[in-house]
Design a protein around this motif. Structure first.
Motif, short mmCIF file in Angstrom:
data_model
loop_
_atom_site.label_atom_id
_atom_site.label_comp_id
_atom_site.label_asym_id
_atom_site.label_seq_id
_atom_site.Cartn_x
_atom_site.Cartn_y
_atom_site.Cartn_z
N GLY A 1 0.88 -1.22 0.08
CA GLY A 1 0.10 0.03 -0.13
C GLY A 1 0.88 1.27 0.12
O GLY A 1 0.52 2.25 -0.77
N THR A 2 2.07 1.32 0.64
CA THR A 2 2.69 2.55 1.00
C THR A 2 3.58 2.60 -0.68
O THR A 2 3.87 3.87 -0.90
CB THR A 2 3.68 2.29 2.08
OG1 THR A 2 2.94 2.13 3.28
CG2 THR A 2 4.62 3.35 2.18
N LEU A 3 3.96 1.57 -0.93
CA LEU A 3 4.69 1.64 -2.42
C LEU A 3 3.61 2.22 -3.50
O LEU A 3 4.36 3.16 -4.25
CB LEU A 3 5.12 0.14 -2.79
CG LEU A 3 5.92 0.06 -4.07
CD1 LEU A 3 7.33 0.97 -3.85
CD2 LEU A 3 6.26 -1.24 -4.43
N VAL A 4 2.52 1.71 -3.48
CA VAL A 4 1.56 2.54 -4.43
C VAL A 4 1.27 3.83 -4.26
O VAL A 4 1.25 4.63 -5.07
CB VAL A 4 0.13 1.67 -4.28
CG1 VAL A 4 -0.80 2.33 -5.21
CG2 VAL A 4 0.47 0.13 -4.74
N MET A 5 1.32 4.40 -2.99
CA MET A 5 1.13 5.59 -2.32
C MET A 5 2.41 6.42 -3.06
O MET A 5 2.16 7.75 -3.55
CB MET A 5 0.94 5.88 -0.90
CG MET A 5 0.77 7.26 -0.44
SD MET A 5 -0.80 7.91 -0.93
CE MET A 5 -1.85 7.34 -0.14
N GLY A 6 3.59 5.78 -2.84
CA GLY A 6 4.66 6.63 -3.13
C GLY A 6 4.86 6.57 -4.72
O GLY A 6 5.16 7.63 -5.36
N LEU A 7 4.79 5.47 -5.34
CA LEU A 7 4.96 5.55 -6.84
C LEU A 7 3.78 6.16 -7.64
O LEU A 7 3.87 6.71 -8.79
CB LEU A 7 5.19 4.17 -7.53
CG LEU A 7 6.53 3.54 -6.69
CD1 LEU A 7 6.58 2.18 -7.10
CD2 LEU A 7 7.75 4.28 -7.17
N PHE A 8 2.86 6.07 -7.18
CA PHE A 8 1.33 6.34 -7.94
C PHE A 8 0.93 7.68 -7.49
O PHE A 8 0.68 8.54 -8.57
CB PHE A 8 0.23 5.41 -7.95
CG PHE A 8 -0.87 5.46 -8.54
CD1 PHE A 8 -0.90 5.49 -9.91
CD2 PHE A 8 -2.17 5.77 -7.94
CE1 PHE A 8 -2.13 5.83 -10.61
CE2 PHE A 8 -3.41 6.02 -8.58
CZ PHE A 8 -3.36 5.97 -9.97
N ALA A 9 0.95 7.96 -6.29
CA ALA A 9 0.48 9.43 -5.80
C ALA A 9 1.49 10.34 -5.48
O ALA A 9 1.35 11.56 -5.69
CB ALA A 9 -0.49 8.90 -4.99
N ASN A 10 2.71 9.84 -5.31
CA ASN A 10 3.81 10.54 -5.01
C ASN A 10 3.54 11.59 -3.98
O ASN A 10 3.98 12.73 -3.68
CB ASN A 10 4.09 11.50 -6.18
CG ASN A 10 5.55 12.24 -6.16
OD1 ASN A 10 6.33 11.63 -5.42
ND2 ASN A 10 5.90 13.39 -6.62
N TYR A 11 3.23 10.88 -2.71
CA TYR A 11 2.96 11.53 -1.61
C TYR A 11 3.82 10.80 -0.32
O TYR A 11 3.93 9.61 -0.30
CB TYR A 11 1.34 11.43 -1.15
CG TYR A 11 0.62 12.62 -1.69
CD1 TYR A 11 0.89 13.88 -1.52
CD2 TYR A 11 -0.39 12.18 -2.53
CE1 TYR A 11 0.09 14.79 -1.79
CE2 TYR A 11 -1.24 13.24 -2.85
CZ TYR A 11 -0.92 14.56 -2.79
OH TYR A 11 -1.85 15.72 -3.40
N PRO A 12 4.11 11.68 0.58
CA PRO A 12 4.96 10.94 1.43
C PRO A 12 4.24 10.26 2.70
O PRO A 12 4.55 10.42 3.76
CB PRO A 12 5.95 12.01 2.17
CG PRO A 12 5.01 13.36 1.94
CD PRO A 12 4.20 13.10 0.66
N ILE A 13 3.27 9.47 2.47
CA ILE A 13 2.29 9.08 3.28
C ILE A 13 2.36 7.57 3.25
O ILE A 13 2.17 7.05 2.25
CB ILE A 13 0.78 9.69 2.85
CG1 ILE A 13 1.00 11.06 3.20
CG2 ILE A 13 -0.42 8.89 3.92
CD1 ILE A 13 -0.67 11.70 2.74
N ALA A 14 2.43 6.95 4.48
CA ALA A 14 2.70 5.44 4.84
C ALA A 14 1.17 5.00 5.00
O ALA A 14 0.18 5.65 5.63
CB ALA A 14 3.65 5.06 5.70
N LEU A 15 0.81 3.71 4.70
CA LEU A 15 -0.33 2.91 4.88
C LEU A 15 0.10 1.45 5.79
O LEU A 15 1.29 0.92 5.69
CB LEU A 15 -0.90 2.46 3.74
CG LEU A 15 -1.10 3.63 2.52
CD1 LEU A 15 -1.73 3.06 1.52
CD2 LEU A 15 -2.20 4.79 3.13
N ALA A 16 -0.65 1.28 6.46
CA ALA A 16 -0.70 -0.05 7.14
C ALA A 16 -1.93 -0.38 7.97
O ALA A 16 -3.04 0.56 7.88
CB ALA A 16 0.39 0.13 8.32
N PRO A 17 -2.37 -1.50 8.37
CA PRO A 17 -3.81 -1.86 9.06
C PRO A 17 -4.04 -0.83 10.07
O PRO A 17 -2.84 -0.33 10.93
CB PRO A 17 -3.29 -3.20 9.65
CG PRO A 17 -2.40 -3.82 8.63
CD PRO A 17 -1.73 -2.73 8.31
#
Length: 440
Positions: free
Chosen positions: A70-86
């Motif tokens: 999820g965090t990888l997609v956020m970084g590569l697709f949206a280019n935002y410094p935001i991490a995802l997790a449960p």
């Protein structure tokens, strides 16, 4: 051109570092900082979902994988410094309310997460979620940031042992003579002083300092470095969608959906605002960011974990200078590495990351200066939003109380036309949830 030059050029094109006023080193430090403040989830999530009867080792793997994906997609697709997790609140609802309280099997609960994820993804693809966000008034947008800051502060103080539970007053002062509390206070002072002198990576230095001291005087133990990842087979594709539909878990699905929608949205907006990525209240690449966390919920249910969401701890990386998706990619790689170095990742105690969270929380309160303190129909909903988040331990509840208060005050003071139709709709949905479904 050398290979190093080509790589730098590629990174620059992918993440637009110069445009955002950052560098590769700053982004890497920011990513490490964010990771260290939220690495606890790879241990806490299996423990909570284990109470629901799920295989803990498989949940550990699922947690690492979905956080990385999820965090990888956020970084590569949206280019935002935001991490995802449960999400922490979501996993507790999954385990203690849906499974233990309502008696559903964890596979059925995973099916409910899957269904809510599909709804979430549909709403995002149709851009209805972006429309919802644009309908949030400026007052409540500011309050979201402040509320998340206060929420972070409570989490930090609890992790440090400075705040403890009390049967009489709900919260009280912890035992300030304990070494973890003293180390947390020291870490906080280190971060503030270093940041005052413009030392790069001040937050990370504070975390590392406390961690090193924890081995010497805090009773922390080094548990090794490498370990083989367990099997994910016991939870992979084990969700029971048919059972979820047959059981009629509409209430469960709706609660998952509402909490996912407003927890993730509130966090995305709050962290993006702190990073200076909101333009006139809008995130330039908002829909991509929304798709990233929507897809993560869907994928997480397949891997075998409760709902995935954007993490407020991302604010620590933003404060450390993170401005692009390279920060998120760094976090993703580190989560993936947790599969193999779980003992090392677990060496950072909660009281070492608590000072970083508390420092960021303090800084987020400065958004209060943007509120119009002369208009009670604006300031009161903002105050209700910000205060309800920490006191109900829920970003979603804070948003709910804020919207309902905002709509009610505008209605009773004859300012109906000033309110965006989406604000009325959101307030009505939350009111329906509280009246019809209760407060879970």
């Amino acid at each position: 051109m050398s290979a190093v030059g080509v790589n730098r050029s590629l990174v620059e094109r992918m993440f637009r570092l110069r445009e955002h006023g950052t560098s590769v080193r700053t982004e890497l430090v920011a990513g490490l900082t964010t990771f260290l403040t939220m690495a606890y989830i790879v241990f806490v999530n299996p423990a909570i979902l284990g109470d629901a009867g799920m295989p803990r080792e498989a949940v550990f793997v699922a947690t690492c994988l979905i956080a990385a994906l999820g965090t990888l997609v956020m970084g590569l697709f949206a280019n935002y410094p935001i991490a995802l997790a449960p999400g922490m609140g979501l996993n507790a609802y999954f385990a203690y309310v849906v499974v233990q309280g309502m008696g559903y099997d964890w596979r059925v609960a995973l099916g409910a997460v899957f269904i809510s994820g599909c709804l979430f993804l549909t709403v995002t693809l149709l851009r209805l979620r972006e429309l919802i966000i644009r309908g949030i008034p400026h007052t409540l947008r500011v309050a979201i940031t402040v509320g998340i800051g206060m929420f972070l502060a409570l989490i930090a103080l609890k992790s440090a042992g400075i705040v403890a539970a009390s049967p009489a007053t709900f919260v009280t002062l912890g035992d300030v003579h304990k070494m973890p509390v003293l180390l947390a206070v020291l870490g906080f002072l280190v971060i503030v002083v270093l940041d005052r002198f413009k030392v790069r990576g001040a937050i990370l230095i504070g975390i590392v300092t406390v961690t090193l001291l924890s081995f010497l005087v805090g009773g922390n133990h080094f548990k090794g470095v490498f370990s083989a990842p367990p099997s994910i087979a016991p939870t992979f594709l084990q969700l029971d969608i048919k059972g979820a539909l047959a059981a009629g878990v509409l209430n469960v699905v709706l609660v998952f959906f509402l909490v996912e929608l407003f927890d993730a949205t509130g966090t995305l907006m709050g962290v993006a605002r702190r990073a200076g990525l909101l333009q006139a209240g809008k995130m330039e690449r908002m829909n991509k960011a929304l798709l990233a966390d929507s897809g993560a919920i869907f994928a997480g249910s397949l891997l075998g974990t409760s709902s995935t969401t954007a993490y407020v701890e991302s604010a620590t990386g933003v404060q450390a200078g993170g401005r692009t998706g390279l920060t998120a990619v760094t976090v993703a790689v580190l989560f993936l590495s947790c599969l193999f170095i779980a003992p090392l990742a677990g060496a950072v105690p909660g009281y070492a990351t608590a000072p970083a969270l508390f420092y960021v929380a303090c800084l987020m309160l400065r958004e209060l200066t943007e509120l119009d303190w002369d208009d009670s129909t604006e300031i009161i909903p903002a105050a209700v939003t910000a205060l309800a988040m920490p006191f109900t331990y829920s970003i979603a509840n804070g948003l709910a109380f804020g919207f309902i208060t905002y709509a009610a005050l505008k209605l009773f003071t004859g300012q109906v036309k000033q309110v965006h139709f989406m604000s009325w709709l959101i307030a009505a949905v939350f009111l329906f949830k509280f009246v019809w479904l209760g407060g879970h």
